[in-house]
Write a protein that holds these residues in place. Structure first.
Motif, PDB file in Angstrom:
ATOM      1  N   ARG B 480       6.258  -0.448   2.507  1.00  0.00           N
ATOM      2  CA  ARG B 480       5.118  -0.155   3.378  1.00  0.00           C
ATOM      3  C   ARG B 480       4.124   0.784   2.675  1.00  0.00           C
ATOM      4  NH1 ARG B 480       3.998   0.610   8.946  1.00  0.00           N
ATOM      5  NH2 ARG B 480       5.013  -1.399   9.209  1.00  0.00           N
ATOM      6  N   ALA B 481       4.677   1.843   2.056  1.00  0.00           N
ATOM      7  CA  ALA B 481       3.821   2.818   1.379  1.00  0.00           C
ATOM      8  C   ALA B 481       3.003   2.140   0.277  1.00  0.00           C
ATOM      9  CB  ALA B 481       4.693   3.939   0.800  1.00  0.00           C
ATOM     10  N   CYS B 482       3.718   1.311  -0.494  1.00  0.00           N
ATOM     11  CA  CYS B 482       3.039   0.663  -1.613  1.00  0.00           C
ATOM     12  C   CYS B 482       2.003  -0.356  -1.119  1.00  0.00           C
ATOM     13  CB  CYS B 482       4.033  -0.019  -2.548  1.00  0.00           C
ATOM     14  SG  CYS B 482       5.049   1.180  -3.411  1.00  0.00           S
ATOM     15  N   GLU B 484       0.377  -0.311   1.645  1.00  0.00           N
ATOM     16  CA  GLU B 484      -0.808   0.383   2.181  1.00  0.00           C
ATOM     17  C   GLU B 484      -1.679   0.951   1.053  1.00  0.00           C
ATOM     18  OE1 GLU B 484      -0.521   2.998   5.505  1.00  0.00           O
ATOM     19  OE2 GLU B 484       0.686   1.576   6.691  1.00  0.00           O
ATOM     20  N   MET B 485      -0.985   1.430   0.008  1.00  0.00           N
ATOM     21  CA  MET B 485      -1.755   1.941  -1.144  1.00  0.00           C
ATOM     22  C   MET B 485      -2.528   0.799  -1.792  1.00  0.00           C
ATOM     23  SD  MET B 485       0.503   4.908  -2.973  1.00  0.00           S
ATOM     24  CE  MET B 485       2.019   4.053  -3.171  1.00  0.00           C
ATOM     25  N   PHE B 488      -5.671   0.115  -0.054  1.00  0.00           N
ATOM     26  CA  PHE B 488      -6.769   0.996  -0.453  1.00  0.00           C
ATOM     27  C   PHE B 488      -7.473   0.424  -1.676  1.00  0.00           C
ATOM     28  CE2 PHE B 488      -3.920   4.643   1.207  1.00  0.00           C
ATOM     29  CZ  PHE B 488      -4.302   4.366   2.505  1.00  0.00           C
ATOM     30  N   GLU B 489      -6.620  -0.171  -2.531  1.00  0.00           N
ATOM     31  CA  GLU B 489      -7.170  -0.668  -3.799  1.00  0.00           C
ATOM     32  C   GLU B 489      -7.994  -1.940  -3.598  1.00  0.00           C
ATOM     33  OE1 GLU B 489      -6.896   0.819  -6.757  1.00  0.00           O
ATOM     34  OE2 GLU B 489      -5.727   2.455  -5.822  1.00  0.00           O
ATOM     35  N   GLU B 491      -9.391  -3.190  -0.678  1.00  0.00           N
ATOM     36  CA  GLU B 491     -10.121  -3.229   0.591  1.00  0.00           C
ATOM     37  C   GLU B 491     -11.295  -4.204   0.556  1.00  0.00           C
ATOM     38  OE1 GLU B 491      -9.653   1.092   2.797  1.00  0.00           O
ATOM     39  OE2 GLU B 491     -10.809   0.942   0.939  1.00  0.00           O
TER      40      GLU B 491
END
Lengths: 141, 678
Positions: B480-482, B484-485, B488-489, B491
């Motif tokens: 999940r963390a990755c 979501e990161m 960001f990249e 978008e």
């Protein structure tokens, strides 16, 4: 679990210390929190490190994992709360973690993995700026 | 004129008796009278010397004196020279008396001959005293004695014939009585019933004043059990000890009847054939095998003679009673044996079936296993009609070659009358002629074993899942963390964003799967509250109906109303019904029926719920594996729905099972204890 906090819009950016033994999580929170308008003032990968960082930076909020090497999140928060009452958001894989009673007032949320942006945003939203100008966990009046 | 006297005169004429004979007797009379005492003494000495003749003396010395006096009188009469009608009657009486006392004629002749011989001897010795010719005198004396003998013998014969006639009639009556008693002895079911009838018949056949039956009991005691000639109040109440030496004790020791001439307390016994006076009674023991059961006492108020046939009659009656006792005892023993065997079979803590040809005999335990009467299981076909499923019979190896038969083992699932399925184990003994089945209902035992096996399996799964869940959550968190990161990249890149969204969905599905498995494996803690079944069923249906869009389906709830309250965890029950309904809907059923019924079984109230749909039903493979965890026929699904349903019912202390095939759709039967689990 119920939270005795009112949903409130945060009025100013918070200084947040994060702690997790997983680098993926540390990276994620470091990237996400500034995007939510907050400042990550310290990063820890162990409980002991968390206590030290909090002592140095005196943050408005702590977001920490529970299970960590040497000192776990709950024990670290107990020690920190002996010195300063900083609001905490716990993140853990277990639902049945026992949280310290004496620090109960300052626990904003206990989130279960996997945790995403929405979960964190909503939990941080429960932190209110206190009358002393410092953010704190606001009681329901 | 006296016919006897006329007869006498005819005989006188026949032998040529004349007045001159009277004159000659008058000459010898003094000689005979002078020798009278010697004649009498000699006569009785001879008589007492012989056993056969001495037996007629029943009164001892006193009687002998009396009899001697009679003989003296007889000699006096001879010498009186007055041979009139009274003389004749007195002679006649002597003949009758001899019959009465049972003196045989041959001894009378012998005695008479001795007297004649001694008289002639005396006259010859005293010839000088005679004024007339000796030979003429002896001739007259001979004629006189011949006339007397003829008279006495005639009287004896007539009296004997007179008596013989009624004796035959009596014998006939006795035979009839024996026949009647024998008939009753064969037919009666109670000895007392036979006794009551017998005492009356015996009394009537023998002309007895009183007939009694004394039953022996305890240590040497007797109780008047049955009697005629006694008041009813005396019967069954009077018990008395049997005193040693008493007539009762004597009767018990003998196998033949004994006759008592006086009141029993005097305990005087005489031989059965002798004449007796009043106080006469007969006593005979009735035996039950070797033991004396009782004594039959027959008492007479009038003096009478008892002959061999009377004694034989009494003996026969005693034998008939003994035989009846033996028969009744054998029958009672057989009945006791049968009752004990029946009791053994009926109260066996297992079902027992005896099979002969097509006919079955079942005990009470089988009735309760099948929930029906033994008459409903009278034939093999009745049994077969209830068998839902049957395992192959497995012979016990060690008995396969036994010459007496073989023993094998099999199990069957049968349907009770109330629709419930029971699993039974049958151990079967088979011989050439018949079969014996021993049956145990192992439904609960098998369910408990399966439940405990499921429990163990779940505990193992639970441990594994707990470990897995923690690690998977950490891994999921990192994904999940990755992701979501990554968001960001990328978008600004819609294509990449779509991929990230799909990645997140897959991650959510994985998360759901872990949650379900954990839910299945975790221990169930119930929060029992009075729960309205009707509401729970409808709420479960509504949540399923919302899941499905487009297709319409109907729910029919029957037999459950406000009384359908059970002590249960409503959240878990909703989950149970939701899982069942989801399966029905997924299978394409358009209608589901829930039918409730309350049943009281072994003191507990149960609610039976039949959940039936109109879908395609379950294949044989699905039927066998429907409750297995991770078994599914759907393309999407964990295969835990029915396994969780079973866990929920188990936790409530209930049962869930598939109804036998036959119905077109799927049908589950759920039973829940109304008051919650024990």
């Amino acid at each position: 679990m119920s939270f005795p906090y009112r949903e409130t819009v945060v009025t100013k950016p918070l200084k947040i210390v994060i702690a997790d033994d997983e680098s993926d999580m540390r990276d994620y929170l470091s990237l996400l929190l500034p995007r939510l308008g907050h400042e990550v003032t310290g990063i820890a990968s162990t409980g002991t490190k968390l206590v030290e960082v909090c002592r140095e930076t005196r943050p408005d909020l702590i977001i920490t994992d529970v299970r960590m090497p040497d000192l776990d999140g709950v024990e670290a928060v107990k020690q920190i709360h002996c010195e300063q009452p900083i609001p905490v958001i716990f993140i853990s894989a277990f639902a049945d973690v026992r949280l310290p009673k004496q620090t109960g007032d300052h626990i904003i949320a206990h989130l279960h993995k996997p945790v995403g942006r929405a979960d964190l945003e909503s939990a941080i939203g429960k932190v209110l700026v206190g009358s002393n100008g410092r953010p704190s966990a606001a009681r329901e009046s | 004129m006296d016919p006897l006297f006329a007869e006498f005169q005819r005989v006188q004429r026949y032998i040529g008796w004349e007045d001159s004979d009277v004159e000659r007797i008058r000459s010898v009379a003094p000689i005979l009278l002078s020798e009278r005492d010697a004649l009498v003494t000699d006569f009785y000495e001879t008589l007492m010397r012989h056993e056969e003749t001495s037996r007629v003396i029943t009164g001892g010395e006193r009687q002998v004196e009396r009899l001697k006096e009679s003989l003296r009188g007889w000699i006096g009469d001879l010498c009186s020279c007055k041979y009139d009608a009274d003389y004749v009657r007195r002679r006649w009486r002597i003949g009758q008396r001899h019959v009465e006392i049972g003196l045989k004629n041959v001894f009378m002749h012998a005695g008479f001959d001795r007297l004649r011989h001694r008289m002639i001897q005396a006259v010859v010795q005293k010839e000088s005293d005679l004024g007339v010719d000796l030979q003429s005198c002896l001739g007259s004396l001979g004629k006189l004695l011949a006339l007397d003998l003829a008279l006495i013998e005639d009287a004896y014969e007539r009296e004997y014939l007179n008596r013989a006639l009624p004796s035959d009639e009596r014998r006939l009556e006795q035979q009839r009585t024996v026949a009647q008693v024998s008939e009753r002895a064969l037919a009666c079911s109670e000895f007392s019933e036979l006794l009551d009838r017998t005492v009356g018949l015996v009394a009537s056949a023998l002309g007895a004043a009183r007939t009694e039956y004394f039953e022996l009991f305890g240590e040497g005691k007797a109780l008047l059990r049955s009697a005629i000639g006694r008041t009813p109040a005396e019967i069954g109440r009077r018990s008395f000890p049997i005193v040693s030496g008493s007539v009762m004790a004597a009767a018990c020791e003998r196998s033949r009847p004994l006759v008592c001439v006086d009141a029993p307390s005097e305990m005087r016994y005489v031989a059965p054939t002798e004449s007796v006076g009043t106080g006469l009674s007969i006593w005979v023991a009735v035996r039950d095998g070797r033991h004396v059961h009782g004594v039959l006492a027959i008492r007479f108020s009038k003096s009478r003679s008892l002959d061999d046939s009377d004694m034989e009659f009494v003996q026969t009656i005693s034998n008939v009673l003994s035989t009846a006792l033996h028969r009744l005892e054998s029958e009672a023993s057989r009945r006791r044996g049968e009752a004990q065997l029946r009791r053994l079979v009926d109260h066996l803590p297992a079902g027992a079936v005896y099979v002969s040809g097509d006919t079955l005999f079942v005990n009470q335990a089988v009735e309760s296993i099948f929930g029906c009467l033994s008459t409903d299981l009278g034939r093999r076909s009745d049994w077969e009609a209830r068998v839902v499923n049957r395992s192959q019979a497995v012979p016990f190896e060690e008995t396969v070659h036994s010459p007496r038969g073989t023993i094998s083992h099999r199990s069957e699932t049968i349907q009770r009358s109330d629709g419930q399925n029971r699993l039974i184990e049958i151990t079967q003994f088979s011989s050439e002629n018949d079969e014996v089945w021993l049956i145990h209902d192992v439904t609960e035992a098998r369910q408990n074993a399966e439940r405990s096996l499921r429990g163990e399996r779940l505990a193992a799964i639970g441990q594994m899942i707990t470990g897995l869940a923690h690690e998977s959550r950490n891994a999921l968190q990192r994904i999940r963390a990755c992701s979501e990161m990554l968001e960001f990249e990328v978008e600004q890149n819609p294509k990449a964003m779509d991929l990230v969204t799909r990645l997140n969905r897959a991650q959510d599905d994985l998360q759901t799967l872990y949650d379900e498995v954990r839910n299945y494996a975790a221990p169930i803690t119930l929060e029992l509250r009075p729960t309205l079944l009707d509401r729970v069923v409808r709420e479960a249906w509504d949540s399923v109906a919302m899941l499905k869009d487009g297709s319409s389906a109907t729910l029919d709830v029957r037999g459950i109303d406000e009384s359908g309250v059970v002590q249960a965890d409503s959240f878990r029950l909703r989950q149970l019904f939701r899982n069942l309904f989801e399966n029905s809907r997924s299978a394409g059923a358009s209608s589901v029926t829930v039918e409730g019924k309350e049943v009281c079984e072994s003191g507990r109230h149960w609610v039976y719920l039949r959940v039936k749909d109109n879908g395609p039903g379950l294949s044989e493979e699905v039927r066998e594996r429907v409750f297995e965890p991770f078994f599914t026929t759907k393309t999407k699904g964990t295969g835990l729905g029915m396994a969780i349903a079973q866990r929920i019912v188990d936790a409530h202390g209930g049962r869930i099972e598939l109804a036998p095939p036959g119905h077109s759709g799927a049908e589950f039967v759920i039973s829940l204890p109304r008051d919650g689990r024990d």
